[in-house]
Design a protein around this motif. Structure first.
Motif, short mmCIF file in Angstrom:
data_model
loop_
_atom_site.label_atom_id
_atom_site.label_comp_id
_atom_site.label_asym_id
_atom_site.label_seq_id
_atom_site.Cartn_x
_atom_site.Cartn_y
_atom_site.Cartn_z
N LEU B 41 33.95 70.72 50.35
CA LEU B 41 34.50 71.51 51.55
C LEU B 41 33.79 72.26 52.07
CD1 LEU B 41 38.39 72.75 50.73
CD2 LEU B 41 37.85 71.07 52.49
N PHE B 42 32.92 72.86 51.45
CA PHE B 42 31.95 73.96 51.89
C PHE B 42 30.61 73.57 52.23
CE2 PHE B 42 35.11 76.71 49.54
CZ PHE B 42 35.55 77.49 50.51
N THR B 43 30.14 72.40 51.61
CA THR B 43 28.77 71.99 51.98
C THR B 43 28.65 71.50 53.40
OG1 THR B 43 29.36 69.96 50.87
CG2 THR B 43 28.12 71.37 49.85
N THR B 44 27.40 71.64 53.96
CA THR B 44 27.34 71.70 55.45
C THR B 44 26.83 70.06 55.81
OG1 THR B 44 24.93 72.27 55.16
CG2 THR B 44 26.55 73.77 55.88
N LYS B 45 26.14 69.48 54.64
CA LYS B 45 25.76 68.03 55.11
C LYS B 45 25.73 67.24 53.79
CE LYS B 45 21.91 69.01 58.10
NZ LYS B 45 22.55 68.55 59.46
N LEU B 46 26.10 66.03 53.98
CA LEU B 46 26.44 64.79 52.79
C LEU B 46 25.51 65.19 51.78
CD1 LEU B 46 28.49 63.04 51.78
CD2 LEU B 46 27.32 61.10 52.95
N ARG B 47 24.21 65.38 52.03
CA ARG B 47 23.18 65.05 50.90
C ARG B 47 23.17 66.64 50.20
NH1 ARG B 47 20.01 65.45 55.40
NH2 ARG B 47 19.12 67.32 56.16
N ALA B 108 33.61 65.33 45.63
CA ALA B 108 32.99 66.01 46.54
C ALA B 108 32.69 65.41 47.98
CB ALA B 108 31.73 66.73 45.88
N ILE B 109 32.16 64.37 47.60
CA ILE B 109 31.90 63.22 48.76
C ILE B 109 33.08 62.99 49.60
CG2 ILE B 109 31.04 61.12 49.65
CD1 ILE B 109 29.12 61.19 46.81
N THR B 110 34.16 62.59 48.64
CA THR B 110 35.37 62.17 49.38
C THR B 110 35.92 63.36 50.23
OG1 THR B 110 35.81 60.84 47.21
CG2 THR B 110 37.65 61.27 48.96
N THR B 111 36.05 64.31 49.71
CA THR B 111 36.38 65.67 50.10
C THR B 111 35.30 65.83 51.51
OG1 THR B 111 36.93 66.46 48.11
CG2 THR B 111 37.06 68.12 50.13
N HIS B 112 34.40 65.89 51.40
CA HIS B 112 33.47 66.30 52.55
C HIS B 112 33.54 65.50 53.66
CE1 HIS B 112 29.66 67.99 54.35
NE2 HIS B 112 29.54 66.72 54.88
N VAL B 113 33.56 64.09 53.40
CA VAL B 113 33.73 63.04 54.46
C VAL B 113 35.12 63.06 55.08
CG1 VAL B 113 33.74 60.56 54.94
CG2 VAL B 113 32.07 61.60 53.47
N LEU B 114 35.94 63.21 54.28
CA LEU B 114 37.39 63.55 54.81
C LEU B 114 37.41 64.69 55.59
CD1 LEU B 114 40.20 62.00 54.47
CD2 LEU B 114 40.85 63.56 52.61
N ALA B 115 37.06 65.85 55.27
CA ALA B 115 37.15 66.95 56.08
C ALA B 115 36.30 66.82 57.21
CB ALA B 115 36.40 67.99 55.30
N GLY B 116 35.11 66.09 57.24
CA GLY B 116 34.52 65.87 58.54
C GLY B 116 35.25 65.19 59.46
N LEU B 117 36.08 63.70 59.01
CA LEU B 117 36.71 63.28 59.65
C LEU B 117 38.02 63.99 60.30
CD1 LEU B 117 36.60 59.76 57.89
CD2 LEU B 117 35.70 60.14 60.03
N THR B 118 38.59 64.88 59.57
CA THR B 118 39.90 65.45 60.12
C THR B 118 39.95 66.70 60.43
OG1 THR B 118 40.26 65.90 57.64
CG2 THR B 118 41.30 63.68 58.60
N LEU B 119 39.06 67.63 59.98
CA LEU B 119 39.02 69.00 60.30
C LEU B 119 38.09 69.25 61.61
CD1 LEU B 119 38.96 70.61 56.84
CD2 LEU B 119 40.99 70.27 58.32
N PRO B 120 38.36 70.06 62.57
CA PRO B 120 37.58 70.52 63.54
C PRO B 120 36.38 71.19 63.07
CG PRO B 120 39.59 72.04 63.50
CD PRO B 120 39.73 71.09 62.31
N LYS B 121 35.25 70.83 63.63
CA LYS B 121 33.81 71.37 63.49
C LYS B 121 33.84 72.79 63.60
CE LYS B 121 31.36 67.44 62.69
NZ LYS B 121 32.37 66.39 62.47
N GLU B 122 32.97 73.53 62.82
CA GLU B 122 32.75 74.81 63.08
C GLU B 122 31.85 74.91 64.51
OE1 GLU B 122 30.53 77.99 60.54
OE2 GLU B 122 30.66 76.10 59.55
N PRO B 123 32.22 76.01 65.17
CA PRO B 123 31.46 76.36 66.65
C PRO B 123 30.11 76.38 66.35
CG PRO B 123 32.65 78.19 66.07
CD PRO B 123 33.11 77.03 65.03
#
Lengths: 856, 123
Positions: B41-47, B108-123
């Protein structure tokens, strides 16, 4: 090129699928179990904190009426100080669960037939058998009876259960359940009073489930009456001079009014005694097949179990006080069957000794006034009945002139992994039917028949032992034992007033038998299957006033190492009794008449006595037979046993030679003979019989081709085999190289077990440590697994007793804790702990820990 | 809902989450899943998700085990269980941590990608 969002979806899908597959795979694989066990917060590492003696643990407990202090002395023995008995027994439950929870759980599962729930199909056979026996059904009936008739004792069982359950709750909340729960991936059910009674019933069962009538019937069918009665006589050959009760058997002025020697000479397999015509080949064949089926279900061939106890009067004590000694021989396991504790509740109870984890009361021990120990009476309290089934209805049997319906009980056995096995237990008026194939054989056992002999299963030993814990003198002790129903025991007694006594309480079932002469007598037990149609049913029990007992005998000592209870003129003819043939009895009688007075140290040395009475009887004859025939290494071996003092000491060669020689001789005498008659299982006669044959019938068919030759061949074979195993240098042979104790953990897991330890003792000696008399164990080691499970010597000084005790194990069930096995070395070296017996916590002085339970 | 992403917070949340949840009795696998979710959830990039979930998956069970094994009786218990299992103690601990790492990383990957797809990006 793949778009960014599409790539994300692919990654998402892939990681999700992998995660699900991984988790799913883990949950159903050994790796998953490993992860669960290695969980640092709740796995096995946390179990290392189970069962420790706390420096000081304070806890508020709702329902207590006052503060309970539990103080641990330097030996790890807890001393409970409570103001009421309910609080005190709550604390016993608390301690048992604190130190021995898994043991308690596995024991109740063993007794109730629910092992398969946690162990899978491997234990299904045991579970089926225990469901047939129905101990839980009897325990439930007993508890229901107690609620109404003995509510005060029931309340104590409830208090005990609350103590257990409070600890279970605490252990679950802190993830500190014992290791075995985690290895087996389950958690304990709440404890109930039924579980306590159940374990007491199981102990009773394990001490009295004598299958000899089944086995003897089989032998009778295969060998005929003459040989069976000669090789397995009604009463042992060398026991009349060392009976538990002094005298000729007369009790309360009553004597049997038929010549007892005539009774011993009768063929008790006869139709007049059993209602079964063994001479009819059809009957015999059908019965043999049914017995084989029954024995498959039981899978527990006849075996000897035993214990020692004795007492000396002040007149025979150096210090002028009564002394009591006891060492019950039971299976030696980790953790031990016993848990030592001192319980003080206000002014009403102050008792010290050993309890069975799962049962609140002290089973063997002492209070401020009296001490007591137990051995098995070995008197048969179980009979087997051949049931006649209605050809038109397999659920009906013939009894007293009518077809009766069997009670059919459905038992569902759950099996680990999800399966279940449903069985139906068919119960006749006698009891449950064992075999599902062939002629049905039922059995009636006093623990299921109950004190009313109505099959209801109600027995009152919890009440009895509770009252024994509180008894202040011999009269109260005797009155308490009125309620001791099963297992029938020799209660050895000594008190601070100088009295000694032995009482054999218990339910001893009586049959009415019409002798060939037409006379009718009451007989205890049986040697054979009995006809189930009604003529051989139990007509009652020996009245308590008439059970074997002796008080303050003139000779100044009493001893009851499982030998024959009474002399021949006891008013009830004891037919079914699986008495120790008398080797330990002979020896302790010799010990206790070896000098005028004794000390506590003498009592301890008698418990460690390794003298083999049978060796002293047999070896001179065997040596004489071969003396002029042998040379070389065989002569060397013979010279060693010739100068032997008959002590089965682990560092000596002679016991090893004796064991090997006599084992092979027995094998040569009986193996082929039994095989020729179609008997594959090893039912060798006991050693007293072999010795009797050597002395009285050494030209009989068991000594082929001649007595001298068979003894000579046995010696040569024994020495050859020992030399092959241990080398030609006989001086380096040691009994302890073969004779080793292994204290197996209840789980059977080796890392939790202790040993093997080279050990003194043997099968027939006071320092009991049996291994099979089978030379083949040289190549396939078999360890000693039974023996003195608790040694106690009580010196009953007028101003307060001194109690010494030790058992092979330790108080805690935690295998990585120092109190798991700290008593083993003491026990192996015949050392004792003087059990502190303080009246207040402060009096104890040197302590190592404390639990304070405050009323909350 | 907006997630304020920060890789340090991600690492911290992963470690503390794993420790707390395991300690509270959720079980080590569920704690690993939730720890991974927090990292993702909290990481900025997949890597970073990959790297930090690996790091967190090593650290939190290692911290708990270190505390546990500081007690000599726990060490003895580990040896005992290893003897029963017929497997070296370090291998048992190692396998456990590897599994935690993998579970944590996948979660973590699942969450990160899912969050990227569904949640609005930070300004």
């Amino acid at each position: 090129m793949m778009s960014r969002s599409r790539r994300s979806v692919v990654i998402l899908a892939a990681s999700l699928v992998l995660l699900i597959v991984l988790l799913g795979g883990l949950l159903s694989s050994p790796i998953g179990l490993l992860i669960y066990l290695m969980d640092p917060a709740s796995g096995v590492l946390e179990s290392s904190n189970y069962g420790l003696i706390p420096a000081k643990h304070v806890e508020r407990i709702p329902g207590l009426s006052g503060t309970v202090k539990i103080v641990f002395d330097k030996d790890g023995l807890p001393h409970i100080f409570a103001s009421t008995e309910e609080d005190a027994f709550y604390a016993v439950g608390y301690l048992h669960a604190w130190f021995r929870l898994w043991q308690m759980d596995i024991q109740r599962r063993l007794a109730s037939g629910t092992l398969s729930e946690i162990l899978g199909e491997d234990t299904l056979k045991n579970d089926i058998f225990m469901r047939i026996v129905g101990l839980r059904r009897s325990a439930e009936a007993t508890v229901e009876w107690m609620k109404v008739n003995e509510p005060d004792v029931y309340k104590l069982l409830e208090a005990y259960s609350r103590g257990v359950n409070d600890v279970i709750g605490k252990l679950e909340a802190t993830h500190r359940l014992p290791l075995m729960f985690k290895l087996l991936e389950y958690t304990p059910e709440p404890w109930t009073p039924v579980d306590s009674i159940l374990w007491a019933k199981y102990m009773a069962w394990s001490l009295t489930n004598f299958w000899e009538p089944l086995a003897y019937s089989y032998l009778r069918i295969k060998l005929g009456s003459n040989d069976t009665n000669l090789l397995w006589p009604v009463h042992p050959y060398y026991a009349d001079n060392v009976t538990v009760m002094p005298g000729d058997g007369e009790i309360n002025g009553k004597r049997i009014d038929v010549d007892p020697y005539y009774l011993r000479s009768l063929d008790w397999f006869g139709e007049w005694a059993t209602g079964i015509n063994y001479d009819d080949p059809k009957v015999a064949d059908a019965l043999a097949a049914a017995i084989e089926e029954a024995l498959k279900v039981i899978d527990d061939p006849p075996r000897s179990i035993g214990s020692n106890d004795w007492a000396v009067a002040p007149s025979r004590s150096v210090e002028g006080v009564a002394m009591m000694s006891d060492d019950p021989h039971l299976s030696l396991n980790m953790p031990s069957v016993w848990f030592a504790v001192h319980i003080k509740a206000g002014e009403s109870l102050d008792v010290i000794g050993v309890t069975l984890p799962g049962v609140p009361f002290v089973i063997i021990g002492a209070n401020r006034h009296i001490s007591w120990g137990l051995t098995n009476t070995q008197i048969g309290v179980m009979d087997f009945y051949v049931e006649k089934i209605n050809p038109n209805n397999p659920l009906q049997y013939w009894h007293k002139g009518a077809w009766r319906d069997m009670e059919q009980i459905k038992e569902v056995i759950r099996i680990k992994g999800g399966g279940e096995k449903v069985i139906y237990v068919n119960v006749t008026v006698h009891g449950p039917i064992i075999n599902s194939e062939g002629i049905p054989i039922s059995f009636r056992w006093t623990g299921n028949a109950g004190f009313k002999n109505d099959g209801g299963g109600v027995t009152r030993e919890a009440l009895a032992i509770y009252q024994v814990n509180k008894a202040r003198n011999l009269n109260e002790f005797i009155e308490a034992l009125r309620y001791w129903d099963v297992p029938s025991q020799n209660f050895m007694y000594a008190d601070i007033y100088g009295n000694i006594a032995v009482i054999e309480p218990g339910l001893f079932p009586l049959h009415r038998v019409e002798l060939p002469t037409g006379e009718e007598i009451l007989v205890v037990g049986s040697r054979s299957l009995l006809n189930g149609t009604g003529d051989y049913d139990w007509v009652g029990y020996i009245p308590y006033e008439d059970v074997p007992h002796a008080i303050n005998p003139e000779r100044g000592f009493l001893a009851a190492p499982n030998q024959m209870s009474v002399g021949p003129y006891y008013p009830y003819f004891i037919l079914g009794a699986w008495w120790d043939p008398g080797s330990r009895g002979q020896r302790i009688f010799a010990d206790l008449t070896s000098k005028p007075t004794f000390t506590a140290q003498d009592m301890m040395s008698f418990q460690a006595d390794t003298f083999d009475w049978y060796a002293s009887m047999a070896l001179p004859i065997m040596i004489d037979a071969v003396e002029s025939e042998v040379s070389g290494v065989y002569r060397e071996a013979l010279d060693i046993v010739k100068t032997w003092d008959y002590r089965m000491d682990k560092d000596e060669a002679a016991p090893l030679i004796w064991w090997a020689w006599f084992s092979i001789l027995n094998d040569k005498m009986y193996r082929d003979y039994l095989l020729e008659h179609g008997i594959k299982r090893a039912y060798y006669p006991s050693h007293d019989t072999t010795i009797w044959l050597m002395r009285n019938m050494n030209n009989s068919k068991w000594f082929k081709p001649s007595f001298k030759k068979i003894v000579y061949d046995s010696l040569i074979e024994a020495i050859d085999k020992l030399a092959k195993k241990f080398g030609e240098d006989i001086t380096k042979w040691k009994w302890g190289d073969v004779h080793k104790l292994y204290i197996r953990h209840l789980s059977m897991l080796d890392p939790l077990s202790r040993g093997p330890y080279p050990e003194d003792g043997g099968d027939d000696v006071l320092m009991s440590a049996p291994i099979p008399w089978d030379i083949n164990i040289l190549d396939n080691p078999r360890y000693v697994g039974t023996g003195p499970s608790w040694r106690i010597v009580a010196v009953m000084y007028r101003d307060g007793p001194k109690i010494y005790g030790v058992y092979p194990g330790g108080q805690s069930g935690n295998p990585v804790y120092e109190y798991y096995d700290n008593y083993i070395d003491l026990w192996l070296n015949y050392k004792y702990i003087e059990l502190a017996f303080p009246t207040t916590p402060e009096e104890l002085g040197n302590t190592i820990g404390m639990i304070v339970l405050e009323a909350g | 809902m907006k997630i304020y992403k920060n890789n340090w917070y991600a690492l911290l949340a992963g470690i503390l989450g794993g420790i707390a949840l395991d300690y509270l009795g959720l079980g080590i696998l569920l704690a690993a899943v939730v720890s991974g979710v927090l990292v993702g959830l909290f990481t900025t990039k997949l890597r970073y998700t990959l790297a930090l979930s690996t790091l967190s998956g090593i650290l939190w069970p290692a911290i708990l085990m270190a505390f546990q094994l500081a007690n000599s009786m726990s060490m003895e218990m580990l040896s005992l269980v290893s003897e029963i299992a017929g497997f070296p103690p370090m291998a048992m601990l190692g396998i456990t941590i590897i599994i935690i790492v993998v579970v944590s990383m996948l979660s973590a990957i699942t969450t990160h990608v899912l969050a990227g797809l569904t949640l609005p990006k930070e300004p």
